[in-house]
Scaffold this motif. Structure first.
Motif, PDB file in Angstrom:
ATOM      1  N   LYS A  74     -37.922 -27.778  28.156  1.00 47.23           N
ATOM      2  CA  LYS A  74     -38.242 -29.038  27.491  1.00 47.23           C
ATOM      3  C   LYS A  74     -38.777 -28.856  26.077  1.00 47.23           C
ATOM      4  CE  LYS A  74     -41.204 -33.103  27.869  1.00 47.23           C
ATOM      5  NZ  LYS A  74     -42.200 -33.830  28.678  1.00 47.23           N
ATOM      6  N   GLN A  75     -39.817 -28.036  25.906  1.00 48.67           N
ATOM      7  CA  GLN A  75     -40.449 -27.949  24.595  1.00 48.67           C
ATOM      8  C   GLN A  75     -39.510 -27.370  23.553  1.00 48.67           C
ATOM      9  OE1 GLN A  75     -43.420 -29.493  24.156  1.00 48.67           O
ATOM     10  NE2 GLN A  75     -42.832 -29.248  22.016  1.00 48.67           N
ATOM     11  N   ALA A 112     -28.765 -46.508  16.224  1.00 51.16           N
ATOM     12  CA  ALA A 112     -29.794 -45.466  16.210  1.00 51.16           C
ATOM     13  C   ALA A 112     -29.898 -44.776  17.559  1.00 51.16           C
ATOM     14  CB  ALA A 112     -31.144 -46.067  15.820  1.00 51.16           C
ATOM     15  N   ILE A 113     -29.863 -45.546  18.644  1.00 49.43           N
ATOM     16  CA  ILE A 113     -29.994 -44.972  19.984  1.00 49.43           C
ATOM     17  C   ILE A 113     -28.758 -44.169  20.357  1.00 49.43           C
ATOM     18  CG2 ILE A 113     -30.171 -45.537  22.435  1.00 49.43           C
ATOM     19  CD1 ILE A 113     -32.063 -47.804  21.671  1.00 49.43           C
ATOM     20  N   LEU A 114     -27.583 -44.689  20.071  1.00 47.40           N
ATOM     21  CA  LEU A 114     -26.358 -43.943  20.385  1.00 47.40           C
ATOM     22  C   LEU A 114     -26.322 -42.622  19.634  1.00 47.40           C
ATOM     23  CD1 LEU A 114     -23.799 -46.898  20.357  1.00 47.40           C
ATOM     24  CD2 LEU A 114     -24.594 -45.626  22.360  1.00 47.40           C
ATOM     25  N   ASP A 115     -26.713 -42.649  18.376  1.00 43.20           N
ATOM     26  CA  ASP A 115     -26.729 -41.431  17.576  1.00 43.20           C
ATOM     27  C   ASP A 115     -27.801 -40.461  18.081  1.00 43.20           C
ATOM     28  OD1 ASP A 115     -25.548 -40.291  14.946  1.00 43.20           O
ATOM     29  OD2 ASP A 115     -27.707 -40.019  14.688  1.00 43.20           O
ATOM     30  N   PHE A 116     -28.919 -41.003  18.527  1.00 43.95           N
ATOM     31  CA  PHE A 116     -29.976 -40.165  19.111  1.00 43.95           C
ATOM     32  C   PHE A 116     -29.484 -39.479  20.381  1.00 43.95           C
ATOM     33  CE2 PHE A 116     -33.450 -39.608  22.140  1.00 43.95           C
ATOM     34  CZ  PHE A 116     -34.345 -38.847  21.395  1.00 43.95           C
ATOM     35  N   LEU A 117     -28.765 -40.200  21.214  1.00 45.14           N
ATOM     36  CA  LEU A 117     -28.227 -39.609  22.436  1.00 45.14           C
ATOM     37  C   LEU A 117     -27.236 -38.494  22.112  1.00 45.14           C
ATOM     38  CD1 LEU A 117     -27.672 -42.834  24.582  1.00 45.14           C
ATOM     39  CD2 LEU A 117     -29.524 -41.159  24.807  1.00 45.14           C
ATOM     40  N   LEU A 118     -26.411 -38.691  21.085  1.00 44.40           N
ATOM     41  CA  LEU A 118     -25.472 -37.656  20.677  1.00 44.40           C
ATOM     42  C   LEU A 118     -26.215 -36.407  20.191  1.00 44.40           C
ATOM     43  CD1 LEU A 118     -22.536 -36.789  20.117  1.00 44.40           C
ATOM     44  CD2 LEU A 118     -22.788 -37.804  17.832  1.00 44.40           C
ATOM     45  N   ALA A 119     -27.263 -36.612  19.388  1.00 46.32           N
ATOM     46  CA  ALA A 119     -28.050 -35.479  18.891  1.00 46.32           C
ATOM     47  C   ALA A 119     -28.729 -34.746  20.044  1.00 46.32           C
ATOM     48  CB  ALA A 119     -29.099 -35.967  17.886  1.00 46.32           C
ATOM     49  N   THR A 120     -29.259 -35.497  21.000  1.00 41.62           N
ATOM     50  CA  THR A 120     -29.938 -34.885  22.144  1.00 41.62           C
ATOM     51  C   THR A 120     -28.957 -34.098  23.003  1.00 41.62           C
ATOM     52  OG1 THR A 120     -31.501 -36.743  22.167  1.00 41.62           O
ATOM     53  CG2 THR A 120     -31.459 -35.332  24.104  1.00 41.62           C
ATOM     54  N   LYS A 121     -27.771 -34.654  23.215  1.00 40.16           N
ATOM     55  CA  LYS A 121     -26.738 -33.933  23.986  1.00 40.16           C
ATOM     56  C   LYS A 121     -26.364 -32.642  23.274  1.00 40.16           C
ATOM     57  CE  LYS A 121     -23.604 -33.272  27.160  1.00 40.16           C
ATOM     58  NZ  LYS A 121     -23.976 -32.989  28.569  1.00 40.16           N
ATOM     59  N   ALA A 177     -29.137 -30.168  23.794  1.00 38.64           N
ATOM     60  CA  ALA A 177     -29.164 -29.748  25.197  1.00 38.64           C
ATOM     61  C   ALA A 177     -28.070 -28.710  25.475  1.00 38.64           C
ATOM     62  CB  ALA A 177     -28.994 -30.955  26.110  1.00 38.64           C
ATOM     63  N   VAL A 178     -26.864 -28.946  24.962  1.00 35.86           N
ATOM     64  CA  VAL A 178     -25.759 -27.995  25.160  1.00 35.86           C
ATOM     65  C   VAL A 178     -26.089 -26.665  24.492  1.00 35.86           C
ATOM     66  CG1 VAL A 178     -23.346 -27.520  24.565  1.00 35.86           C
ATOM     67  CG2 VAL A 178     -23.992 -29.772  25.427  1.00 35.86           C
ATOM     68  N   MET A 179     -26.690 -26.720  23.306  1.00 40.16           N
ATOM     69  CA  MET A 179     -27.087 -25.482  22.616  1.00 40.16           C
ATOM     70  C   MET A 179     -28.033 -24.643  23.471  1.00 40.16           C
ATOM     71  SD  MET A 179     -27.776 -27.016  18.804  1.00 40.16           S
ATOM     72  CE  MET A 179     -28.809 -25.620  18.366  1.00 40.16           C
ATOM     73  N   ASN A 180     -28.867 -25.319  24.268  1.00 40.36           N
ATOM     74  CA  ASN A 180     -29.867 -24.633  25.081  1.00 40.36           C
ATOM     75  C   ASN A 180     -29.449 -24.471  26.539  1.00 40.36           C
ATOM     76  OD1 ASN A 180     -32.626 -24.258  23.444  1.00 40.36           O
ATOM     77  ND2 ASN A 180     -31.654 -26.152  22.745  1.00 40.36           N
TER      78      ASN A 180
END
Length: 452
Positions: free
Chosen positions: A7-8, A137-146, A149-152
């Protein structure tokens, strides 16, 4: 959402992506969508900077008209129904307010992610759609988070994403639809592949299924239960409502099922912030809402909350169009748009969960919660949360030369060996060379902290 071991690292990486160098960055996908909406120009991402400069030069007269309209905003900020019917007003809002408001919403989504408050579904009702800020903003945030997440190597499986956009005026609904369709085009033409490409398709499907609803909450309650939302957002809405509209909003929120998250966000001005906090107090005192951020429940005395100015601010990496437009303002107006040091993201917010269960915080002697600061001739004033203090406001005065740990919005500090006095209802804590200031180890920027 994420395992504790991951998480962190994910949060830190996502923060660096969204806030490089401590200043928020406008998403490149959203930026190119902005050019499509305003100028009907498609940009080759491989020659992005060069093409953006050419587009700005080509549409110079239009940008000058927008800059003149921004100057009018500074003289008198009017956001009436008639204003939103003016296409130039919407374009100006889209250039001046939209970029920073996107970043504010992404900051609040980051806080929800930090608190594990986002579940496997995200059904959203956006009250007061404006130019489509919240949805994109939320859709773009979800894309950035995905992506992070894939990177990690971590799962991120929010797939049930539904959005309903509500506004009193047909023009903002149409405008926001154009914005979201332009963002869809950017996603569709991107080279994202693999897991991220698959998630891109989920976001595109969400955009295709967005519902746009015309509704005047000043006149009638909004039936939210039929849509069974996970998240209801009213951004820059409360201060535009009549008293009857605020009552209708209260009843609409009161009809939500337990567990629904609610984000209320307003500008950072003193009046807007205090109006928000007054509404927050009304929700908290009903016993049907649990305050989630930036304040939490569990303080016996909330008398000072309705007069609290809980403004927060962040720096902003100004995109090219934003920067070039503001260069056309008068000299006095230009000063607020310096690239080196700015706090162009200025807002106040309150996040709730529909629930009768409140979060109880232990009261610690001489503990204070930092909100913001400003400087006077001989000392720095640290504004702190006054809830539970028995006073209308609370300040810590730090004379120059007295060093204290770095402070962040919402951070707690324990101060010992300091003098206290009351001045016109304000509790003043005066630091001197004998005072000791200790802070808590902070994992996130909100009113949620844990001791190290």
């Amino acid at each position: 959402m994420f395992q504790d071991s991951q998480k962190q690292k994910i949060i830190d990486t996502l923060t660096n992506l969204l806030v490089p160098g401590g200043k928020y960055k406008f998403s490149p996908y959203i930026e190119l969508a902005q050019y499509k909406v305003l100028f009907d120009e498609v940009v080759d991402s491989s020659k992005r900077r060069e093409q953006l400069k050419k587009i700005i030069k080509k549409h110079g007269s239009r940008i000058e008209s927008i800059a003149n309209k921004i100057s009018e905003f500074f003289l008198k900020k009017e956001f009436t129904r008639e204003k939103y019917a003016d296409p130039l007003f919407l374009d100006t809002y889209f250039v001046h307010y939209f970029p920073v408001n996107v970043c504010k919403m992404q900051h609040m989504m980051l806080e929800l992610l930090q608190q594990d408050a986002i579940g496997e579904s995200l059904r959203i009702v956006d009250i007061g759609v404006g130019t489509g800020t919240t949805a994109v903003a939320i859709l773009d945030f979800l894309l950035a988070t995905k992506t992070v997440a894939v990177m990690n190597g971590a799962p991120f499986d929010i797939r049930d994403i539904k959005i309903i956009c509500v506004d009193v005026n047909e023009n903002p609904l149409s405008y926001s639809k154009r914005v979201l369709e332009a963002y869809r085009e950017q996603l569709n033409s991107s080279s994202l592949d693999g897991e991220i490409g698959d998630y891109k398709k989920i976001l595109i499907d969400c955009i295709d299924s967005i519902k746009y609803v015309k509704h005047d909450i000043n006149s009638l309650d909004l039936n939210l239960m039929d849509n069974n939302p996970d998240l209801v957002i009213a951004s820059n809405v409360l201060n535009e409502l009549t008293d009857n509209g605020k009552n209708n909003l209260y009843r609409s929120l009161n009809s939500l099922h337990d567990g629904t998250l609610i984000i209320l966000a307003e500008p950072g001005s003193k009046t807007a912030s205090q109006n928000l906090m007054y509404f927050r107090k009304r929700l908290s005192s009903s016993g049907k809402f649990s305050s989630f951020s930036p304040c939490v429940d569990g303080v016996a005395d909330h008398s000072s909350c309705s007069s609290c100015w809980n403004r927060r601010s962040k720096g902003f990496n100004q995109p090219l169009l934003y920067m070039e437009t503001h260069k056309l303002l008068d000299e006095e107006s230009k000063k607020r748009f310096t690239e080196q040091d700015n706090d162009l993201l200025s807002w106040s917010s309150a996040i709730f969960r529909k629930s009768s269960r409140s979060v109880q915080e232990p009261q610690v002697e001489n503990e204070y919660r930092f909100i913001s600061s400003y400087t006077l001739r001989d000392y720095e004033v640290l504004k702190c949360c006054a809830a539970g203090s028995g006073h209308s406001s609370l300040e810590v005065h730090r004379p120059y030369g007295i060093e204290i740990p770095p402070l962040f919005y919402g951070q707690k500090m324990v101060i010992t060996d300091a003098k206290k006095e009351v001045n016109s209802g304000t509790l003043v804590v005066k630091l001197d060379t004998n005072s000791c200031v200790k802070t808590k180890q902070r994992e996130k920027e909100a009113f949620f902290d844990s001791y190290s």
